[in-house]
Scaffold this motif. Structure first.
Motif, PDB file in Angstrom:
ATOM      1  N   ARG A  88      40.703  67.694  45.886  1.00 19.62           N
ATOM      2  CA  ARG A  88      40.225  68.592  44.835  1.00 19.62           C
ATOM      3  C   ARG A  88      40.836  68.207  43.498  1.00 19.62           C
ATOM      4  O   ARG A  88      41.807  67.453  43.422  1.00 19.62           O
ATOM      5  N   GLY A  93      37.964  71.968  38.503  1.00 20.80           N
ATOM      6  CA  GLY A  93      37.336  72.872  39.458  1.00 20.80           C
ATOM      7  C   GLY A  93      36.361  72.147  40.367  1.00 20.80           C
ATOM      8  O   GLY A  93      35.245  72.625  40.611  1.00 20.80           O
ATOM      9  N   GLU A  95      35.784  70.108  44.131  1.00 18.97           N
ATOM     10  CA  GLU A  95      36.269  69.870  45.487  1.00 18.97           C
ATOM     11  C   GLU A  95      35.490  68.731  46.128  1.00 18.97           C
ATOM     12  O   GLU A  95      34.300  68.554  45.859  1.00 18.97           O
ATOM     13  N   LYS A 108      31.736  68.854  44.748  1.00 15.92           N
ATOM     14  CA  LYS A 108      31.115  70.115  44.356  1.00 15.92           C
ATOM     15  C   LYS A 108      31.879  70.744  43.196  1.00 15.92           C
ATOM     16  O   LYS A 108      33.099  70.871  43.238  1.00 15.92           O
ATOM     17  N   TYR A 109      31.135  71.145  42.148  1.00  9.62           N
ATOM     18  CA  TYR A 109      31.702  71.832  40.993  1.00  9.62           C
ATOM     19  C   TYR A 109      31.634  73.331  41.259  1.00  9.62           C
ATOM     20  O   TYR A 109      30.552  73.913  41.332  1.00  9.62           O
ATOM     21  N   LEU A 110      32.797  73.942  41.404  1.00  2.53           N
ATOM     22  CA  LEU A 110      32.858  75.321  41.886  1.00  2.53           C
ATOM     23  C   LEU A 110      32.303  76.326  40.881  1.00  2.53           C
ATOM     24  O   LEU A 110      31.706  77.331  41.274  1.00  2.53           O
ATOM     25  N   GLN A 111      32.477  76.103  39.601  1.00  5.00           N
ATOM     26  CA  GLN A 111      32.027  77.080  38.606  1.00  5.00           C
ATOM     27  C   GLN A 111      30.513  77.072  38.425  1.00  5.00           C
ATOM     28  O   GLN A 111      29.899  78.115  38.222  1.00  5.00           O
TER      29      GLN A 111
END
Length: 289
Positions: A88, A93, A95, A108-111
């Protein structure tokens, strides 16, 4: 303490054709230039910026997945992401999922929910069963025209959302022969071929002093030692063929991995003939033909 650092402001400078991507990115675009112009890094920064501010599906691709892992993916992990630990990136942000037998590896962009999927055309079924908002092909000269067109069919998915931006099929490369399908497709108006130069790389050219940086001078000196077709392509950025060449070798078309006569009929053997010819080269004939 496991949180995003505060009061940190990052600035990214986009020069030359890479800066045009934010204004004109749609359809098929290939950015071509000499070695060391920074085209891969800037394309990856552009994709990163979009993923951080929009919700999009992206495919990172190369001819083989293994070659992607040792080239553009290294640039993305080490120069675009901030302190990626293998799993990560807290600051961005993001993962990372390493993939399994069913799902390909992805970031993957969490926001925003954006996803960057990693793939190679050697394992195309794993990544081409879905559609994407943006497909990026590193070293696109490695692909055959059929493979590029296959990728084109994985973009611009129908949508009821009028605000969704146009899809982009994006690639980068060093110049090749002027007969390459990239140049021909550009002349036909089917793709945009944007040239880039060493002055578009901030690590090589200082805009303030209008001089080459120390690392830029060293790198140009190395390229200056090249000769012939390699110098013209990698230093001058010219799409040029070898002088005096009559037949131009294209690995994607001229290297056979299987016998054209079938698995039980090797192309060369007892009773077989090989005639390279002059007008129509590359004739293989066996005794059963």
């Amino acid at each position: 303490h496991g949180t995003k650092p505060r009061n940190v402001r990052l600035a990214t400078e986009f020069r030359g054709p890479c800066g045009r991507l934010f204004r004109e990115a749609r359809g098929e675009i290939i950015i071509s230039g000499s070695a060391g112009t920074g085209k891969t890094r800037q394309i990856l920064e552009y994709i990163h910026q979009r993923c951080a501010t929009e919700r999009i599906r992206v495919l990172f691709l190369r001819k083989t997945l293994e070659s992607l892992k040792t080239s553009a993916l290294v640039t993305y992990q080490q120069q675009v992401l901030h302190e990626f630990d293998g799993k990560r990136v807290l600051f961005d942000g993001v993962e990372y999922f390493g993939g399994n037998k069913i799902r390909p590896a992805e970031f993957k962009y969490l926001q925003t929910g954006s996803v960057i999927i990693l793939g190679g055309l050697d394992k195309a079924a794993k990544v081409l069963s879905t559609e994407y908002d943006l497909i990026y092909v590193n070293e696109v000269t490695e692909l055959a025209i059929g493979e590029w067109e296959q990728l084109s069919g994985r973009t611009d998915r129908p949508t009821m959302d009028p605000t969704r931006p146009p899809s982009v099929l994006l690639g980068d490369c060093n110049p090749d022969a002027p007969t390459h399908w990239i140049m021909q497709r550009s002349k036909e108006g089917l793709l945009k071929l944007w040239p880039t130069t060493h002055k578009h790389n901030p690590a090589m050219w200082d805009r303030t002093t209008q001089e080459w940086t120390e690392s830029g001078r060293r790198y140009l000196a190395r390229l200056d030692n090249l000769t012939g077709i390699r110098r013209q392509r990698l230093l001058d950025g010219i799409w040029v063929a070898a002088e005096g060449a009559v037949y131009l070798f294209d690995r994607t078309r001229h290297v056979l991995t299987t016998s054209p006569f079938g698995p039980d009929r090797p192309p060369v053997g007892a009773g077989a003939g090989v005639d390279w010819g002059f007008t129509n080269p590359g004739v293989l004939l066996d005794r059963k033909s």
